[in-house]
Design an enzyme around this catalytic site. Structure first.
Site, short mmCIF file in Angstrom:
data_model
loop_
_atom_site.label_atom_id
_atom_site.label_comp_id
_atom_site.label_asym_id
_atom_site.label_seq_id
_atom_site.Cartn_x
_atom_site.Cartn_y
_atom_site.Cartn_z
N ASP A 102 76.65 57.65 -140.01
CA ASP A 102 75.39 58.01 -139.37
C ASP A 102 75.45 57.62 -137.90
O ASP A 102 75.73 56.46 -137.58
CB ASP A 102 74.22 57.29 -140.06
CG ASP A 102 73.02 58.20 -140.26
OD1 ASP A 102 72.66 58.89 -139.29
OD2 ASP A 102 72.46 58.23 -141.36
N ASP A 109 71.53 61.55 -136.30
CA ASP A 109 70.11 61.35 -136.54
C ASP A 109 69.28 61.99 -135.42
O ASP A 109 69.55 61.77 -134.23
CB ASP A 109 69.83 59.85 -136.62
CG ASP A 109 68.41 59.53 -137.03
OD1 ASP A 109 68.02 59.90 -138.14
OD2 ASP A 109 67.69 58.92 -136.22
N GLU A 147 70.90 66.36 -137.48
CA GLU A 147 69.55 66.41 -138.02
C GLU A 147 68.62 66.95 -136.93
O GLU A 147 68.56 66.39 -135.84
CB GLU A 147 69.09 65.03 -138.46
CG GLU A 147 67.71 65.05 -139.10
CD GLU A 147 67.10 63.67 -139.27
OE1 GLU A 147 66.34 63.48 -140.22
OE2 GLU A 147 67.39 62.78 -138.44
N HIS A 167 67.27 60.28 -147.94
CA HIS A 167 66.58 59.00 -147.79
C HIS A 167 65.20 59.15 -147.15
O HIS A 167 64.39 58.22 -147.21
CB HIS A 167 67.43 58.06 -146.93
CG HIS A 167 67.62 58.56 -145.53
ND1 HIS A 167 68.40 59.66 -145.24
CD2 HIS A 167 67.11 58.13 -144.35
CE1 HIS A 167 68.36 59.88 -143.94
NE2 HIS A 167 67.59 58.98 -143.37
N ASP A 168 64.92 60.31 -146.54
CA ASP A 168 63.63 60.55 -145.88
C ASP A 168 62.71 61.47 -146.68
O ASP A 168 61.63 61.81 -146.19
CB ASP A 168 63.85 61.16 -144.49
CG ASP A 168 64.28 60.14 -143.46
OD1 ASP A 168 63.98 58.95 -143.65
OD2 ASP A 168 64.91 60.55 -142.46
#
Length: 557
Positions: free
Chosen positions: A98, A199, A256, A332-333
Site C-alpha cells: 500500500d 491510496d 484508488e 477494508h473500507d
C-alpha cells in the site's frame, strides 16, 4: 493483446491487524501471515496485497504513516518482512504494498518540522494557507467529518487534511515532495516487492486557488471530493512517477480513485504501461446513497440491481482494449459483500456468496478477494456505538447524533451496521475455538459472533463450501482467455432481479446468469443445446428456472 502478468492474476487483500496473530498480543502480524501462506496457495491466488505495515500512530489504522521505511512494531521487524517476502516468492506469489502518499501522519518528521514555521527545509512539504476573515481558507469538509483545515498557532496558518487532522496532505506542487515519494517507492521496490496499490492517488493534485466546494442543504461543510478528485496535474504527476520509478521495474499498479469516472480513468490507465495498470473505482460501491445528501453514504437501503449493472457494465465497456479493470465487491473500507449486495441470511448465505463471486470473477479485469470473502464472512451487526473502532464511523455518530441531533441513535446504529468499515475489520475466522484461531489472547477487536459456524476449518472440510467455489473460479480464470479478455455485453439491463451478460472472445461466448433474489424465477436465455455448463452454485441445472441466488455460466462456440 499482449498480456501482462497482472491480467492473469487474482489478488488477495490482507488487513494485517486482523489476519493472524503469531506473538500472543491480540494483533495480527507479518509472521502470522507467513504461517497462513499454504492456505492462500491452496485457494489459488497469485498476489497478496497488504494494507499499510509502516510505522504509524494508528489514528486511521495505518493510513497515517510516521515513517515509510520502518515496519510498525506491532507487525514485526524489517527482517520479518524480508522473510515473508522471500517465503511468498518461494511459493510463487507476489506482493503488492500500500502506497499512501496523498498525506502522511502529523507525527512524520516532515510535518513535525513543517509546522514549526516557514524557515526550515520542510516548510512547504504540506498545504498551508492563511486564515480568511479569521476562519478556515475555504468550506472544505474532511472525508471523516468536520473541517478539512486545522490551525497551527506557531505558523499562524491552517494546514489541509482531506481525512483526519492527524493526516496532513502533502504538497505535490513541491518537486522536493515528489522526489521524496519516489525515493520511498524505490526503497521497497529494490527489496523486491511486485507493485503498489496507491491510496486515494487521484486526490494528490489540488485545484488552482482551492475554491469552495458544493455544499448540500443542511451540511456543515462542502463536498471536497467534487473539487479535488482528478485534479489538474494528476496526469502529469502519474506520468512523472512512471517515468522516474515504475517503468524501471516489472510491477503492477492500481490507483484508488474516489470520484473518478471511466472517462477519467482512461487518462490514467493504459495497457501500454505509461501510467497505472488499473484503478479502483467506486461507482458500484457508492450506490444507494442517503436521499438526504448531507448524510452521504450512511443509510441501510439495498442497492438496486439495474443501477449496479449499469455501474459495472459502464466500466467494462469503456476500458475494453484501452485500460484494465479492477474487480472487487469489498475491501477494508467497505462492508461485507454478501451482506451489502445479497443476504447474510444463514439459509441462503452460501448460495449468495457463490453467486456474487461468479458475477464478479467472470468479468474482464483483475479480481480482488478480501480476507474472509472466500468464507462468505458477513457484517458483524454491532448494536452499540462503543462497539465501534473505526474513526469514520465514530465521527459520523458524533456529528449526526450527538452534535447536530439530526438522526436518532437507533437509526444511526442501523446505518453503521449496514455500512461501517468496521464490518470488514473483525478478525479472520480460522476455526471455532476461542478467538477463532486468530489469537490465543483477546483480539484487538471483537470477533463476529458467527465465527463458530463460519470459519476456514469448516470450509476446508466441506467440498461444497464457499472456499472451494472460489478455488474453482480462480482456476477457471487462470486457464481461460475468454474469461480474462472477452468483450462484455450486458443482457436485460432493466431486469430488477437478474444480472446476466455475455463475454465474447476468439469465436467463443460466455453466458453468465445470476439471480440476486431469494425468489424462484423464470427467465428464458438463448444458448445452444450443446453449451457447456462451466460452473454453477447448484448441483443440477433446471434450465429456465432460477432458484434463490442461483448463478450459472455457460460456454459455447
Amino acid at each position: 493483446m499482449t498480456k501482462k502478468w497482472f491480467q492473469d492474476s487474482v489478488i488477495y487483500q490482507i488487513y494485517p491487524r486482523s489476519f493472524q496473530d503469531s506473538n500472543h498480543d491480540g494483533i495480527g502480524d507479518l509472521n502470522g501471515i507467513k504461517e497462513r501462506l499454504d492456505y492462500l496457495k491452496k485457494l489459488g491466488v497469485d498476489v497478496l496485497w497488504l494494507n499499510p505495515i509502516y510505522a504509524s500512530p494508528d489514528k486511521d489504522n495505518g493510513y497515517d504513516i510516521a515513517d515509510y521505511q520502518k515496519i510498525q512494531p506491532a507487525y514485526g521487524t524489517m527482517a520479518d518482512f524480508e522473510a515473508l517476502l522471500a517465503a511468498m516468492h518461494q511459493k510463487g506469489m507476489k506482493l503488492l504494498m500500500d502506497l499512501v502518499v496523498n498525506h502522511t501522519s502529523d507525527q512524520h518528521q516532515w510535518f513535525q518540522e513543517s509546522q514549526k514555521g516557514q524557515d526550515n527545509p520542510y516548510f512547504d512539504y504540506y498545504i498551508w494557507r492563511d486564515p480568511v476573515d479569521g476562519h478556515e481558507p475555504n468550506n472544505w469538509g474532511a472525508y471523516f467529518g468536520g473541517s478539512a483545515w486545522t490551525y497551527v498557532p506557531a505558523r499562524k496558518q491552517y494546514y489541509l487534511h482531506l481525512f483526519a487532522p492527524g493526516q496532513p496532505d502533502l504538497n505535490w506542487e513541491n518537486p522536493k515532495v515528489r522526489q521524496s515519494v519516489y525515493q520511498i517507492m524505490r526503497f521497497w521496490l529494490d527489496k523486491g516487492i511486485d507493485g503498489y496499490r496507491m491510496d486515494v492517488i487521484n486526490l494528490i493534485s489540488k485545484p488552482v486557488g482551492l475554491p469552495d466546494a458544493p455544499q448540500a442543504k443542511g451540511a456543515a461543510y462542502g463536498n471536497v471530493e467534487k473539487v479535488v478528485a482528478d485534479g489538474p496535474k494528476l496526469n502529469q504527476y502519474l506520468k512523472e512517477m512512471n517515468r522516474e520509478v515504475l517503468s524501471h521495474y516489472d510491477v503492477m499498479t492500481v490507483g484508488e480513485m474516489p470520484g473518478s469516472s471511466p472517462e477519467d480513468a482512461k487518462n490514467y490507465t493504459s495497457l501500454d504501461g505509461t501510467e497505472l495498470n488499473m484503478v479502483f473505482q467506486f461507482q458500484h460501491v457508492d450506490l444507494a446513497p442517503n436521499p438526504d445528501a448531507r448524510f452521504g453514504k450512511w443509510n441501510d437501503e439495498p442497492v438496486q440491481l439495474p443501477e449496479l449493472k449499469q455501474a459495472l457494465g459502464r466500466w467494462q465497456t469503456a476500458l475494453d482494449g484501452i485500460g484494465w479493470n479492477s474487480l472487487y465487491w469489498n475491501n477494508h473500507d467497505q462492508p461485507r459483500a454478501v451482506s451489502r449486495f445479497a443476504t447474510d441470511d444463514p439459509k441462503y448465505r452460501v448460495l449468495a456468496a457463490k453467486m456474487l463471486a461468479t458475477t464478479l470473477h467472470m468479468l474482464q479485469g483483475t479480481p480482488f478477494v478480501y480476507e474472509g470473502e472466500e468464507l462468505g464472512m458477513t457484517n458483524v451487526h454491532y448494536h452499540a456505538i462503543d462497539q465501534y473502532e473505526d474513526l469514520e464511523s465514530l465521527n459520523a455518530y458524533q456529528q449526526f447524533v450527538d452534535q447536530e441531533k439530526a438522526v436518532a441513535p437507533t437509526t444511526m446504529l442501523r446505518w453503521l451496521a449496514h455500512m461501517s468499515r468496521d464490518n470488514a475489520r473483525t478478525p479472520m475466522q480460522w476455526d471455532d475455538t476461542a478467538n477463532a484461531g486468530f489469537s490465543d489472547v483477546t483480539p484487538w477487536f471483537a470477533l463476529n459472533p458467527n465465527y463458530q459456524a463460519i470459519n476456514a476449518k469448516a470450509a476446508l472440510a466441506d467440498q461444497n463450501s464457499v472456499f472451494y467455489y472460489y478455488q474453482k473460479l480462480i482456476a477457471l480464470r487462470h486457464r481461460s482467455d475468454l474469461i480474462k479478455l472477452g468483450h462484455f455485453e450486458l443482457l436485460g439491463a432493466d431486469d430488477p432481479d437478474i444480472f446476466a451478460y455475455h463475454r465474447h472472445y476468439d469465436r467463443q461466448t460466455l453466458l453468465v446468469i445470476s439471480n440476486f433474489t431469494a425468489q424462484r424465477l423464470t427467465r428464458k436465455f438463448s444458448y445452444p443445446e450443446d453449451a457447456k455448463l462451466l460452473i454453477g452454485n447448484y448441483a443440477d441445472d433446471q434450465g429456465n428456472t432460477l432458484r434463490p441466488y442461483e448463478t450459472k455460466v455457460y460456454q459455447y462456440d
